[in-house]
Enzyme design. Sequence first.
Site, PDB file in Angstrom:
ATOM      1  N   ASP A   1       0.864  -1.169   0.000  1.00 39.51           N
ATOM      2  CA  ASP A   1       0.000   0.000   0.000  1.00 39.51           C
ATOM      3  C   ASP A   1       0.909   1.231   0.000  1.00 39.51           C
ATOM      4  O   ASP A   1       2.052   1.167   0.464  1.00 39.51           O
ATOM      5  CB  ASP A   1      -0.876  -0.020   1.257  1.00 39.51           C
TER       6      ASP A   1
ATOM      7  N   TYR B   1      -0.195   5.038   0.695  1.00 44.45           N
ATOM      8  CA  TYR B   1      -0.434   6.133   1.649  1.00 44.45           C
ATOM      9  C   TYR B   1      -0.627   5.604   3.064  1.00 44.45           C
ATOM     10  O   TYR B   1      -1.562   4.861   3.325  1.00 44.45           O
ATOM     11  CB  TYR B   1      -1.609   6.989   1.171  1.00 44.45           C
TER      12      TYR B   1
ATOM     13  N   ARG C   1      -7.339  12.921   6.504  1.00 42.90           N
ATOM     14  CA  ARG C   1      -7.140  11.502   6.167  1.00 42.90           C
ATOM     15  C   ARG C   1      -8.446  10.703   6.337  1.00 42.90           C
ATOM     16  O   ARG C   1      -8.803   9.898   5.481  1.00 42.90           O
ATOM     17  CB  ARG C   1      -6.042  10.928   7.061  1.00 42.90           C
TER      18      ARG C   1
ATOM     19  N   SER D   1      -2.429   0.899  -4.982  1.00 44.92           N
ATOM     20  CA  SER D   1      -2.905   2.065  -4.236  1.00 44.92           C
ATOM     21  C   SER D   1      -4.206   2.624  -4.811  1.00 44.92           C
ATOM     22  O   SER D   1      -4.467   2.517  -6.014  1.00 44.92           O
ATOM     23  CB  SER D   1      -1.822   3.147  -4.279  1.00 44.92           C
ATOM     24  N   ASN D   2      -4.982   3.242  -3.933  1.00 42.75           N
ATOM     25  CA  ASN D   2      -6.136   4.023  -4.364  1.00 42.75           C
ATOM     26  C   ASN D   2      -5.710   5.288  -5.101  1.00 42.75           C
ATOM     27  O   ASN D   2      -6.523   5.934  -5.762  1.00 42.75           O
ATOM     28  CB  ASN D   2      -6.973   4.437  -3.143  1.00 42.75           C
TER      29      ASN D   2
END
Lengths: 231, 231
Positions: free
Chosen positions: B9, B11, B40, B125-126
């Site tokens: 991942d 972030y 966040r 990752s998003n």
Amino acid sequence: MSIQAVVFDAYGTLFDVYSIGALAEQLYPGQGAAISVLWRDKQIDYTRLITMSDPHRAEGSRYYQSFWNITRSALLYTLERFKLDAKPEHVDALMGQYAKLTPFAENLGVLQSLKERGITTAILSNGSPEMLSTAVSSAGMTDLIDHVISVDPIRLFKTSPEAYGLVHQTIPAEKQDILFVSSNGWDALGATWFGFTTLWVNRQQLPFEAIGPHPSYTGHDLTRVLDVFNH
Amino acid sequence: MSIQAVVFDAYGTLFDVYSIGALAEQLYPGQGAAISVLWRDKQIDYTRLITMSDPHRAEGSRYYQSFWNITRSALLYTLERFKLDAKPEHVDALMGQYAKLTPFAENLGVLQSLKERGITTAILSNGSPEMLSTAVSSAGMTDLIDHVISVDPIRLFKTSPEAYGLVHQTIPAEKQDILFVSSNGWDALGATWFGFTTLWVNRQQLPFEAIGPHPSYTGHDLTRVLDVFNH
């Protein structure tokens, strides 16, 4: 005005989820408010993780747990996070209180007015059927709510479209003729995306979500529902 | 040990999302930490609402927005919530910093060790492709990450199974032969449900989520990845 039915979210909208803070404060002095906030956040978190991680099956998510179990898990997480002793009697007391949350003060009057007008009323909630039944009766709302709809049978939580779609199985009206009422911004957004006419009851004076469409109506408490019919 | 690839991942795991707090504190004295936490939280919230509200379409959610846009929206929400002035130059400065987040101190060494062992490395990752590309290069990781995989092309965020499934389009290995590494408990849970071998890097000493299976491994920083290969 073609609204034929008003469908309410339960937790946060009809029932005050933060009212639990007083008991939490008594059991864990100095931590009551923090417990009630994190407990609620984790409860919502878990509904999303479960539904999002497996949304496609006709029989619902294989990771599904009832909202009651999720609520208990979220409480246990919260106590562990704050390094508090999760004494069984404390957990039972908090869960017992959760089953009978305080309704917001104006709610009974609003429901009574809707019934007097002949409007169909319903709840659509992530809550388990037993939780909802206990909450409705202990709040004195049994005769004021026509239908109590839980997502439990389809094993998918709001904001999945299937969850909102459950309303149509009970109430034969077009999406835009149903007024969906929620105090949760995310729920008002999900329902707006789904196509309902929506009212966001912004009890905490928060900004609306910074993505997606705004709800059809916004107000500060549940009496705003009646204004929708009066204009 | 049959692990053939390590997928990270981005972030929170490779890049420190809370490192933004220092700049936020400079721009909004006394509010830096609170801004970075809510920013966040809302960013993650929005990915879930978007994917959950419309998860079924072959072309991904019609409500999809890039992670970059979501990050900006989450920042605007956060500033409004705290009743802070969202001056364009402040927003631009914070977003610019977000594009070049500080990597955690031990990360480069861990990636170098994996490369020396001939292990395939990737990011899932998003994040939008441009964000990831900037973050990887500004952290000096370009030669240490073999594949940078963004969910952007399928318009569905983690923890949807389609998002984790993207790994298979790039890395031809069985699920259990891929070690998925995340500092986000929810991401470690989603990846474990998906079937990857998983490592939760518990940097903040949090309890693990109180639902679902535990990840295969847990550690306090990224060096735990190397222990997995050494035992």
